[in-house]
Scaffold this motif. Sequence first.
Motif, PDB file in Angstrom:
ATOM      1  N   MET A  18       0.792  -1.146  -0.062  1.00 31.09           N
ATOM      2  CA  MET A  18       0.044  -0.148   0.119  1.00 31.09           C
ATOM      3  C   MET A  18       0.889   1.154   0.028  1.00 31.09           C
ATOM      4  O   MET A  18       2.125   1.240   0.230  1.00 31.09           O
ATOM      5  N   CYS A  19       0.182   2.545  -0.275  1.00 33.95           N
ATOM      6  CA  CYS A  19       0.815   3.679  -0.132  1.00 33.95           C
ATOM      7  C   CYS A  19      -0.092   4.789   0.676  1.00 33.95           C
ATOM      8  O   CYS A  19      -1.044   4.804   0.121  1.00 33.95           O
ATOM      9  N   ARG A  20       0.325   5.496   1.423  1.00 31.13           N
ATOM     10  CA  ARG A  20      -0.265   6.643   1.813  1.00 31.13           C
ATOM     11  C   ARG A  20      -0.861   7.675   1.001  1.00 31.13           C
ATOM     12  O   ARG A  20      -0.017   7.866   0.085  1.00 31.13           O
ATOM     13  N   PRO A  21      -2.000   8.350   1.128  1.00 29.78           N
ATOM     14  CA  PRO A  21      -2.681   9.245   0.278  1.00 29.78           C
ATOM     15  C   PRO A  21      -2.111  10.687   0.604  1.00 29.78           C
ATOM     16  O   PRO A  21      -2.738  11.742   0.114  1.00 29.78           O
ATOM     17  N   THR A  22      -1.021  10.821   0.825  1.00 31.29           N
ATOM     18  CA  THR A  22      -0.355  12.195   1.415  1.00 31.29           C
ATOM     19  C   THR A  22      -0.632  13.252   0.315  1.00 31.29           C
ATOM     20  O   THR A  22      -0.823  14.397   0.462  1.00 31.29           O
ATOM     21  N   TYR A  23      -0.144  13.003  -0.786  1.00 30.78           N
ATOM     22  CA  TYR A  23      -0.404  13.776  -1.901  1.00 30.78           C
ATOM     23  C   TYR A  23      -1.418  13.734  -2.827  1.00 30.78           C
ATOM     24  O   TYR A  23      -1.312  14.194  -4.060  1.00 30.78           O
ATOM     25  N   LEU A  24      -2.206  13.045  -2.582  1.00 27.82           N
ATOM     26  CA  LEU A  24      -3.522  12.656  -3.540  1.00 27.82           C
ATOM     27  C   LEU A  24      -4.057  13.851  -3.757  1.00 27.82           C
ATOM     28  O   LEU A  24      -4.612  14.677  -2.953  1.00 27.82           O
ATOM     29  N   LYS A  25      -4.504  14.114  -5.017  1.00 26.04           N
ATOM     30  CA  LYS A  25      -5.594  15.167  -5.887  1.00 26.04           C
ATOM     31  C   LYS A  25      -6.307  14.556  -6.589  1.00 26.04           C
ATOM     32  O   LYS A  25      -6.083  13.327  -7.148  1.00 26.04           O
ATOM     33  N   ALA A  26      -7.579  15.405  -6.980  1.00 30.03           N
ATOM     34  CA  ALA A  26      -8.495  14.614  -7.817  1.00 30.03           C
ATOM     35  C   ALA A  26      -7.729  15.086  -9.109  1.00 30.03           C
ATOM     36  O   ALA A  26      -8.903  15.880  -9.737  1.00 30.03           O
ATOM     37  N   VAL A  27      -6.934  14.519  -9.874  1.00 28.69           N
ATOM     38  CA  VAL A  27      -6.279  14.524 -11.273  1.00 28.69           C
ATOM     39  C   VAL A  27      -7.801  13.988 -12.175  1.00 28.69           C
ATOM     40  O   VAL A  27      -8.167  12.849 -12.053  1.00 28.69           O
ATOM     41  N   PRO A  28      -8.007  14.840 -13.091  1.00 25.53           N
ATOM     42  CA  PRO A  28      -9.306  14.510 -13.723  1.00 25.53           C
ATOM     43  C   PRO A  28      -8.837  13.591 -14.880  1.00 25.53           C
ATOM     44  O   PRO A  28      -8.993  13.861 -15.895  1.00 25.53           O
ATOM     45  N   ILE A  29      -8.375  12.370 -14.368  1.00 26.90           N
ATOM     46  CA  ILE A  29      -8.137  11.387 -15.380  1.00 26.90           C
ATOM     47  C   ILE A  29      -9.080  10.130 -15.492  1.00 26.90           C
ATOM     48  O   ILE A  29      -8.920   9.018 -15.984  1.00 26.90           O
ATOM     49  N   ASN A  30     -10.175  10.241 -14.603  1.00 25.09           N
ATOM     50  CA  ASN A  30     -11.467   9.423 -14.664  1.00 25.09           C
ATOM     51  C   ASN A  30     -12.658  10.385 -14.414  1.00 25.09           C
ATOM     52  O   ASN A  30     -12.621  11.445 -14.065  1.00 25.09           O
ATOM     53  N   GLU A  31     -13.877   9.507 -14.593  1.00 28.92           N
ATOM     54  CA  GLU A  31     -15.127  10.164 -14.532  1.00 28.92           C
ATOM     55  C   GLU A  31     -15.487  10.796 -13.283  1.00 28.92           C
ATOM     56  O   GLU A  31     -16.001  11.739 -13.096  1.00 28.92           O
ATOM     57  N   ILE A  32     -15.003   9.865 -12.102  1.00 20.19           N
ATOM     58  CA  ILE A  32     -15.249  10.332 -10.893  1.00 20.19           C
ATOM     59  C   ILE A  32     -14.399  11.479 -10.395  1.00 20.19           C
ATOM     60  O   ILE A  32     -14.816  12.652  -9.984  1.00 20.19           O
ATOM     61  N   ALA A  33     -13.120  11.464 -10.650  1.00 20.23           N
ATOM     62  CA  ALA A  33     -12.026  12.763 -10.381  1.00 20.23           C
ATOM     63  C   ALA A  33     -12.546  13.881 -11.018  1.00 20.23           C
ATOM     64  O   ALA A  33     -12.310  14.894 -10.554  1.00 20.23           O
ATOM     65  N   GLU A 263     -13.345  10.654   1.365  1.00 16.61           N
ATOM     66  CA  GLU A 263     -12.741  11.575   0.770  1.00 16.61           C
ATOM     67  C   GLU A 263     -11.712  10.862  -0.461  1.00 16.61           C
ATOM     68  O   GLU A 263     -11.460  11.656  -1.425  1.00 16.61           O
ATOM     69  N   ILE A 264     -10.893   9.856   0.045  1.00 19.69           N
ATOM     70  CA  ILE A 264     -10.135   9.130  -1.194  1.00 19.69           C
ATOM     71  C   ILE A 264     -10.733   8.979  -2.285  1.00 19.69           C
ATOM     72  O   ILE A 264     -10.345   8.957  -3.350  1.00 19.69           O
ATOM     73  N   LEU A 265     -12.152   8.404  -2.156  1.00 21.47           N
ATOM     74  CA  LEU A 265     -12.996   8.055  -3.281  1.00 21.47           C
ATOM     75  C   LEU A 265     -13.106   9.181  -4.357  1.00 21.47           C
ATOM     76  O   LEU A 265     -13.255   8.693  -5.422  1.00 21.47           O
ATOM     77  N   LYS A 266     -12.923  10.388  -3.832  1.00 16.46           N
ATOM     78  CA  LYS A 266     -13.209  11.402  -5.032  1.00 16.46           C
ATOM     79  C   LYS A 266     -11.940  11.363  -5.980  1.00 16.46           C
ATOM     80  O   LYS A 266     -12.295  12.006  -7.016  1.00 16.46           O
ATOM     81  N   ALA A 267     -10.829  10.809  -5.780  1.00 17.29           N
ATOM     82  CA  ALA A 267      -9.682  10.699  -6.737  1.00 17.29           C
ATOM     83  C   ALA A 267      -9.966   9.498  -7.458  1.00 17.29           C
ATOM     84  O   ALA A 267      -9.129   9.580  -8.740  1.00 17.29           O
TER      85      ALA A 267
END
Length: 281
Positions: A18-33, A263-267
Amino acid sequence: MDKMFVKNSTGVLKKVLMCRPTYLKAVPINEIAKKWETTELDVEKMEKEHRSLVEAYEANGVEVVMVDSDSRRGNSVFSRDFGGCIREGYILGNFKESVRFLEREVYKDKMDELGIPMVAECKKGLFEGGDFTFLDDNTLAIGMVARSNEKGIDEIRRSLSKYGYKVIAVPCDEKYLHLDLCFNLVDEKLAVAYREGLPKEFLKTLEDMGIETIDITEESVFNHGCNLQSIGNKRVISLKQNTYVNEELRKRGITVIDLDITEILKAGGGPHCMTFPLSRI
């Protein structure tokens, strides 16, 4: 084969990457994000959600290995996507989106460090692990959706032929991103599925194999209704919001560990996306 790594998709899960979501952003590369791309994701909330998933694994006897997070590869939290693991070793995929290119070598180095051999590699084609699942011990299904293509699947099929695996391509509309948004095996003969999004030939294969489906709506696809993680012995990690699916799983004797992750789901990814199985027996 000196050591077995991952036997199937529903055996007892022993170890994950696994990897922590420290720098996760909703980059628009899928319909959800795309719906959240102007929103600054709450890092503290995401870290808390991710810890809850790690703690759920550890409480159920699953060892968690971490890859360091890095601001240059925020989507590394979706560790599933760099490849797939089988009995003999792992398949190294090939990312389509440039924002994810740096992950490939990082995860490759980690697998080397863990002593897990690479048994197949996509070099010319595309393949991401969100499209990868076992149907049984010797049958692999690979989605051909937005991020995996025929060339990548052919590379995998050729490399794995010597091990006796049957590899089935599952074409779906690219808006569904990965197969694990439309289909997920949660017990040996039970899956959660959006049947209308799956090809008839694949549905016939499931029927022939005696795999029952809990059916979800298209709306539920984009709310991660399928994005569950089997940990074996009739235990499944799910989301609290998946009330219908969770109820149906429990009716069938499945123990559901439902986590409050939003929150993570938004990405664009859920518990299945955040988990790369290293050992499953």
